[in-house]
Design an enzyme around this catalytic site. Sequence first.
Site, PDB file in Angstrom:
ATOM      1  N   GLY A  46       0.820  -1.199   0.000  1.00  0.00           N
ATOM      2  CA  GLY A  46       0.000   0.000   0.000  1.00  0.00           C
ATOM      3  C   GLY A  46       0.854   1.249   0.000  1.00  0.00           C
ATOM      4  CD  GLN A  51       3.282   5.756   2.601  1.00  0.00           C
ATOM      5  OE1 GLN A  51       2.292   5.226   2.128  1.00  0.00           O
ATOM      6  NE2 GLN A  51       4.297   5.069   3.078  1.00  0.00           N
ATOM      7  CB  CYS A  88       5.312   2.087   7.051  1.00  0.00           C
ATOM      8  SG  CYS A  88       4.837   3.601   6.218  1.00  0.00           S
ATOM      9  CG  LEU A  89       6.454   0.951   0.909  1.00  0.00           C
ATOM     10  CD1 LEU A  89       5.840   1.276  -0.443  1.00  0.00           C
ATOM     11  CD2 LEU A  89       7.562  -0.082   0.758  1.00  0.00           C
ATOM     12  CG  HIS A 130      -0.351   1.154   7.273  1.00  0.00           C
ATOM     13  ND1 HIS A 130       0.639   0.816   8.177  1.00  0.00           N
ATOM     14  CD2 HIS A 130       0.244   1.961   6.360  1.00  0.00           C
ATOM     15  CE1 HIS A 130       1.764   1.421   7.818  1.00  0.00           C
ATOM     16  NE2 HIS A 130       1.564   2.110   6.719  1.00  0.00           N
ATOM     17  CD  GLU A 131      -1.079   2.363   2.772  1.00  0.00           C
ATOM     18  OE1 GLU A 131      -0.717   3.543   2.654  1.00  0.00           O
ATOM     19  OE2 GLU A 131      -0.278   1.445   3.026  1.00  0.00           O
ATOM     20  CG  HIS A 134       0.192   6.757   5.524  1.00  0.00           C
ATOM     21  ND1 HIS A 134       1.340   7.256   6.102  1.00  0.00           N
ATOM     22  CD2 HIS A 134       0.458   5.454   5.255  1.00  0.00           C
ATOM     23  CE1 HIS A 134       2.250   6.289   6.172  1.00  0.00           C
ATOM     24  NE2 HIS A 134       1.742   5.186   5.674  1.00  0.00           N
TER      25      HIS A 134
HETATM   26 ZN    ZN Z   1       2.682   3.393   5.608  1.00  0.00          ZN
END
Ligand code: ZN
Length: 170
Positions: A46, A51, A88-89, A130-131, A134
Amino acid sequence: MALRQIRTLGDPVLEKKCREVKEMTPRLKELVDDMLETMYQAEGVGLAAPQVGVLRRIVVIDVGEGPIVMVNPQIVEQSGEQCGQEGCLSVPGQAGEVTRPNYVKAQALDVNMQPFEVEGTELLARAICHELDHLEGIMYVTKVNGDLYNVEDAPEEEEETETEAEKEEN
Ligand code: ZN
């Protein structure tokens, strides 16, 4: 399409609330394409617009069942509980245990601004939560039970290595 630079923990853009998308523009469509490409290249499940430095309510998710693009997403139903590893990226190389609902139903607009619903359990439910966090400027590291750890230290990875070794023996 182009890869975008993924912002990492400490970048203030990750802690800001995102604005609603009122109209889909060619520029935002390009953003969606770039987000998908960037997510796949980084092998994530995701990615949210902040991000890549854009404060708009757009996320992309793919837990291995094909891409889901969500514009202005909202969770409308949730139930149960799961506790598991999350990464998380924007926090490369690290993971932590996070408690999330085990079932989530979300409403969103697609890339053509048409409404649709997504229902998910387990990994998909976790990814949606999670997304969407953000978009509120919330990083998962604020929700971790215990400490963050380096992904290389995770017990699951050691087990996988053992299984592969066993396969080779057979
Ligand atoms: Zn993340």
